[in-house]
Design an enzyme around this catalytic site. Sequence first.
Site, PDB file in Angstrom:
ATOM      1  N   LEU A   1      60.889  11.694  32.243  1.00 14.20           N
ATOM      2  CA  LEU A   1      61.160  10.711  31.792  1.00 14.20           C
ATOM      3  C   LEU A   1      61.535  10.379  30.700  1.00 14.20           C
ATOM      4  O   LEU A   1      61.501   9.944  29.290  1.00 14.20           O
ATOM      5  CB  LEU A   1      61.197   9.499  32.511  1.00 14.20           C
ATOM      6  CG  LEU A   1      61.373   9.291  33.526  1.00 14.20           C
ATOM      7  CD1 LEU A   1      60.449   7.964  34.251  1.00 14.20           C
ATOM      8  CD2 LEU A   1      62.722   8.887  34.108  1.00 14.20           C
ATOM      9  N   ARG A   2      59.946  11.257  29.980  1.00 12.32           N
ATOM     10  CA  ARG A   2      60.010  11.473  28.479  1.00 12.32           C
ATOM     11  C   ARG A   2      58.669  10.538  28.037  1.00 12.32           C
ATOM     12  O   ARG A   2      58.854  10.229  26.723  1.00 12.32           O
ATOM     13  CB  ARG A   2      60.670  11.697  27.560  1.00 12.32           C
ATOM     14  CG  ARG A   2      61.645  12.973  27.820  1.00 12.32           C
ATOM     15  CD  ARG A   2      61.140  14.363  27.729  1.00 12.32           C
ATOM     16  NE  ARG A   2      61.921  15.477  27.814  1.00 12.32           N
ATOM     17  CZ  ARG A   2      61.526  16.762  28.432  1.00 12.32           C
ATOM     18  NH1 ARG A   2      60.222  17.051  28.508  1.00 12.32           N
ATOM     19  NH2 ARG A   2      61.902  17.654  28.503  1.00 12.32           N
TER      20      ARG A   2
ATOM     21  N   ASP B   1      65.479  19.025  37.897  1.00  9.10           N
ATOM     22  CA  ASP B   1      64.683  19.632  36.994  1.00  9.10           C
ATOM     23  C   ASP B   1      64.838  19.045  35.700  1.00  9.10           C
ATOM     24  O   ASP B   1      65.037  20.087  34.464  1.00  9.10           O
ATOM     25  CB  ASP B   1      64.671  21.062  36.900  1.00  9.10           C
ATOM     26  CG  ASP B   1      63.733  21.600  36.504  1.00  9.10           C
ATOM     27  OD1 ASP B   1      62.485  21.539  36.088  1.00  9.10           O
ATOM     28  OD2 ASP B   1      63.551  22.916  35.572  1.00  9.10           O
TER      29      ASP B   1
END
Lengths: 322, 424
Positions: B64-65, B306
């Site tokens: 999700l950064r 991924d």
Amino acid sequence: MNAGRNPQLGPDGRLVHLLTLEGLPAATILSILDAAEPFASFGEREVKKVPLLRGKAVFNLFFENSTRTRTTFEIAAKRLSADVINLNIGASSTSKGETLLDTIDNLVAMNADMFVVRHSQSGAPHLIASHLLATGRSHVHVVNAGDGRHAHPTQGLLDLYTIRHYKRDFRALSVAVVGDVLHSRVARSLIHGLATLGTPDVRVIGPRTLIPARVEGMGVRVFHDMRAGLADCDVIVMLRLQNERMKGALLPSAGEYFKHYGLTDGKLALAKSDAIVMHPGPMNRGIEIDSPVADGERSVILPQVTFGIAVRMAVMSMVAGN
Amino acid sequence: MRIEILRGRVVDPVARTDRVEPVYVADGSIVAVGAAPAGFRAERTIEASGLVVAPGLIDLNARLREPGLEHKATLDSELKAAIAGGVTRLACPPDTDPPLDEPGLVEMLTRRARHANRAHVHPVGALTLGLQGTTLTEMGELADAGCVAYSQGDAPLPDAQVMLRAMQYAATFRHRVWLRPQDPSLARGGVAHEGEMSTRLGLPAVPSCAESVALATILALARETGVRVHLQRLSTAEGVAMVRDAKRAGLAVTCEVAAHHLHLCDVDIGWFDAQARFDPPLRGTRDRAALRAGLADGTIDVVSSDHAPVDDDAKLVPFGEAEPGATGLELLLSLTLKWAAEEHVSLPDAIARVTSAPAAILGVAAGRIAVGAVADLCVFDPASHWRVERNALASQGKNTPFLGLELPGRVRWTLVGGQVVHEA
């Protein structure tokens, strides 16, 4: 963005950029070699210039240091009457904080007509060519002067030129490429060129640490014993061994390398009696090649340098000529 | 909200059933399948004729950064991408900046995810502090904060003694350890699968043995410690064979494959396409065939996306400098359906790989359609194809090698906790 088609050929099959010899039709390769013929004796003339690139700006864009290749491109461009600008950008495109494509866009804004690109990353010239294509600037040309381990197409062409000069017919030759094939863009380009021109027997010779995986897929035979590999061959191409690879996990020492893979008169005697010896330079005497061989009558290493300028003139005039 | 979903093909991966029947949802749960409960008055009717009604997808590996990498993606953008792809629950690896190695970060992330009110988010905590591979994290504290497992993300764990200790400690408290098998020294410097393609393109290579050597270590230590290990992103034929043998020998190990590895191989790099740069790299055709077969025969339990949203600038560089990974949340369903159709795997079996099987690994009661189950649902059109295009993706990452391709399976409705959170 650059996956499908090799951007070096235009929709009409014309050579727009020179990025690799892989996939170039034999006719295109031969037309470059033919175009180089008149330039080969050019250096002996009083006036060493033709106006084929007059008014064109050629940018030598070297992201990896090289004096020799840059100089030969510079001489070639100048003999074609181009304006040559040399840019040494150092080791990496990111070291100055500007991306590779930003650099390109800036130089295009300075009205560059051609980029001669050397880069440590395989595929960098493809990225530039694809970017120019995607942004509608196909009038700007890219000539690959060596990208990573991938390709060095003008070196491959000058090697082909040299082989043709001395041996005429590619379809009756055995060619041995000796040394650090793993890291060599010179070897890859030559192998592709020889395969396209129908050379039936191409061999690579080296220790397992320096032969890349499944290289047989490129149409070559692998030898680890140099004596067996050289037997009856017509052309021997010695590859340069970089200093940093002489001692470490790839090889134990320069001395042991020379013992197994250095070209001596004794090993040369296993090849055909008229076999020629080539080397892309700069040579490491006493490591990959013994001095008597390098300076011997079968060495064509210095003619290669002369032919290199002619071939580069031919390439530059073909992709961007007036 | 009371919702009835009518005339859909209801696929329950647990009972392995696939039949047309209505589903009734109330108060966040499935209250009936088949006949309506007495007096049920729907506030909303979803007409699902010709569509599949499946449990919401569960993705075990979606970045999700957040925190720290918002220039690539945000929680907001990626949770929108999740529900657009029918993903109602996901596990996010700890490779944020800073990494998820302390409870405060995990609490903040789960709170923000709850607040977004879209897919459920299960953080995977860092196994070692800063993912440095030396000091264990406070797994107990992290578990209390919401972590479901512990991993190194993509960071290496080069010290086998640390791995052994981490497994022993995790096993003590029945924590799960998720690991990606890749020997860092054998993979060092490599950017493509070692084979004919890397040789032709002159790309530094990652040999298959980078996976098998790491896998041998992980399997041996898992046997030694009894820890519950989940293997992430298997990529080689040798790896599949090793996991098959380990499972046959009774080792309690689970395993996943990334969706792109089911469909692509090193040849898809073409002329240095940075969108095809992955870690582990796209392998050979033989590896791809083994992964597809391993997923079909149950050696591989799960398909994950991924998901790795990457900003355009990080891909507009030479192949070897490009950041690995692809956006994947919105492709997970389609790529799984495509694999199933090509390998003649039944729809319930295929859906299980992205619902009930990952639910079991997460240890959550989800991933099934049954009375009393949470109403996390994905209603999709299996016959409809869509074209992967930048503007068709909700994810902030537009990076995928599938751009321009038509894929099967279009998500029409996504329900989370009995609420419609996405419709298209």
